[in-house]
Write an enzyme that holds these catalytic residues in place. Structure first.
Site, PDB file in Angstrom:
ATOM      1  N   ASP A 199       0.886  -1.152   0.365  1.00 45.51           N
ATOM      2  CA  ASP A 199      -0.418  -0.287   0.028  1.00 45.51           C
ATOM      3  C   ASP A 199       1.272   1.203   0.418  1.00 45.51           C
ATOM      4  O   ASP A 199       2.306   1.231   0.950  1.00 45.51           O
ATOM      5  CB  ASP A 199      -0.816  -0.193   1.372  1.00 45.51           C
ATOM      6  N   HIS A 372      -4.682   3.472   6.299  1.00 40.09           N
ATOM      7  CA  HIS A 372      -3.058   3.550   5.497  1.00 40.09           C
ATOM      8  C   HIS A 372      -1.659   3.672   6.297  1.00 40.09           C
ATOM      9  O   HIS A 372      -1.579   4.659   7.231  1.00 40.09           O
ATOM     10  CB  HIS A 372      -3.683   3.847   4.404  1.00 40.09           C
TER      11      HIS A 372
END
Length: 558
Positions: A199, A372
């Site tokens: 990510d 995130h």
């Protein structure tokens, strides 16, 4: 994966999720077998007029559907599962995911009438599963939705770790800390990790992403100080955030009502599956909120992105069916704006203030934390997994390049890092990573029930119509090409006819003269007549008012 000494190369093909936010989909290939990882949607940007969703181009997997062993899912966000109903109309493969992920998927499949024929396989984090010939481990990580997993897929060259959307939350709401041990075990194994796909969304942020518990502390402080109604907008999928809001409402003796289709659906699913605890006697119907003192009301709603028809936006406009904003309300927008939505969120906040609400949002208070990983967590993932090759994913190109730079500084050789474009088939061998080929890929646009029937030409026409409108010229002719009636000019979105009669009359006369010339020269071909009408008006209209409307001739023969 079955042992096969003839198999040397392993490939991963991206059908979305690199160079963009959303539309995540990858295909792993070993020999003649395939495994699909996620299949998500992307929400349309402002220039995609009238488009509802954007999905990946499935041409590659459809052509190879006999090779597909299954579909494995990392978590239940729409940018990872939203395209599955469209994919399952083309292929039939079992789907593996955690309980909440499949619970959320079921709702989408019901809408498309696909649930009955779909094979859903519930998995648990920390376990290995055989998906056809592929051995897949589901590894618990943290994110802004429960039941998120990274994947370790075993190949003849070593495991590939697909890190999904993730962060490392040391104090998660559900107590489920990421499985550091399994990630480290993979990194320290004798064969080592072949490749890490990680990510990149928050790679520009230094340090660590804050824990979800920080939001809970802020939420409780807001509830403690509020004296009137509290209205909270957040992502419907963020069940941990919803739980913290419910807990605060319970502590301060407030009832709670839910509004917005996705919020109601997700709350029902999460309660049924045991991911959300809300006492039955605490929930009230939104229509009954007016019967309670304002100090006892909490409303949990959709609309954190300023969507035009979402519940919070309608409240801010004053046209919600049951609840509208009034002076003294505390409105909490517990989400950050998705790139491209900043304008809509700002407009909603301004309208809320105009109606007298006390608005609390990310820029002025800690009512949201990201799901995130920031730089230090990205480094930790690299150091735990110790991959031979690295592919940054989940981000726009600036994110991918910054993540690649971070990985290089963290010890990954530059030649072992691959920055992908959508459609790249990435080949891994024992000594290098390279692009094997470019496969057909891109965006497929969903407009209502239409799938892929809106392309660049249609979008261009929509853009033209939205900017300068349309002029329709209607002419009736006989079978010999003689003009019987017309031309009549009709406009939409061009000018207000009652205030532009002179312009329309002059335009009509120009068309008449052009058609008269055609009649005198025995021109009867419809395509020539239509082209003549367009040419007679194009330059004239632009010279008069500097606009380029779409000109649509309509010829009727009697």
């Amino acid at each position: 994966m079955k042992d096969n000494n003839k198999i040397k190369d392993v490939s991963m093909t991206t059908l979305g999720g690199v160079g963009e936010i959303g539309k995540n989909m990858w295909v792993l290939e070993i020999g003649d077998e395939m495994l699909i990882i996620d299949s998500g949607v992307k929400f349309p940007e402002n220039d995609l007029l009238g488009i509802d969703l954007v999905i990946p181009d499935f041409d590659y997997v459809i052509k190879n559907k006999d090779k597909i062993n299954g579909i494995v899912l990392t978590h239940g966000h729409l940018d990872h599962i939203g395209a599955l109903p469209y994919l399952l109309k083309e292929i039939n493969a079992p789907i593996y995911g955690t309980k909440l992920t499949l619970g959320l998927l079921e709702g989408n499949l019901k809408e498309h009438r696909l649930l009955k024929d779909t094979r859903l396989k519930v998995v648990n984090s920390g376990k290995k599963y055989q998906v056809g010939s592929f051995e897949v481990e589901f590894i618990r990580v943290n994110h802004s939705i429960a039941d998120t997993c990274a994947l370790a897929i075993h190949t003849p060259l070593g495991p590939i770790v697909y890190a999904s959307d993730f962060k490392f939350d040391q104090t998660p709401i559900d107590g489920q800390v990421a499985d550091f041990h399994k990630l480290a075990e993979l990194g320290d194994s004798e064969e080592g990790v072949l490749a890490l796909f990680s990510d990149s969304t928050n790679v520009e942020r230094e340090g660590y992403t804050l824990s979800e518990k920080v939001v809970g502390e802020t939420v409780e402080e807001i509830f403690r100080g509020a004296r009137e109604r509290i209205i909270v907008a957040t992502f419907a999928s963020n069940i941990h955030r919803v739980q913290q809001i419910v807990d605060a409402a319970f502590k301060y003796n407030r009832k709670i009502a839910f509004t917005g289709r996705s919020m109601i659906n997700n709350v029902d699913i999460a309660r049924r599956l045991g991911y959300l605890q809300v006492p039955d006697d605490m929930i009230v119907d939104i229509r009954d909120c007016s019967d309670l003192p304002d100090s006892k009301v909490t409303l949990l709603t959709t609309g954190s992105q300023g969507e035009p028809y979402a519940a919070l936006t309608r409240m801010a406009r004053g046209d919600h069916y049951h609840i509208n904003i009034k002076k003294g309300d505390t409105v909490m927008i517990s989400a950050s704006a998705i790139p491209g939505n900043e304008k809509f969120v700002g407009q909603t906040i301004n309208k809320l203030y105009r109606r007298g609400a006390n608005v609390i949002y990310e820029d002025v208070s800690g009512v949201h934390v990201s799901g995130h990983a920031s730089q230090e967590e990205l480094k930790l993932m690299l150091n735990l997994v110790k991959p031979k090759y690295f592919v940054p994913v989940h981000g726009e190109y600036r994110h991918l390049y910054k993540h690649a730079d971070l990985a290089e500084k963290n010890g990954i050789p530059k030649d072992n890092i691959y920055i992908a474009d959508v459609g790249d088939k990435i080949n891994f061998s024992e000594d290098k990573v390279s692009k094997a080929e470019k496969i057909q890929s891109g965006d497929v646009l969903i407009d209502g029930l239409g799938i892929g029937d809106v392309g660049n030409i249609v979008l261009r026409d929509r853009k033209l119509l939205s900017e300068d409108g349309i002029i329709i010229v209607v002419v009736t002719i006989d079978k010999h090409g003689n003009i019987l009636v017309g031309p009549d000019i009709i406009t939409r979105g061009f000018v207000y006819i009652r205030e532009s009669e002179e312009l329309i009359e002059s335009a009509t006369k120009r068309v008449e003269r052009a058609l008269k010339d055609c009649e005198e020269n025995n021109v009867t071909e419809w395509s020539v007549l239509k082209d003549t009408i367009r040419k007679s008006l194009n330059n004239y209209i632009y010279q008069k008012i500097k606009r380029n409307p779409m000109i649509l001739p309509v010829i009727m023969e009697v």
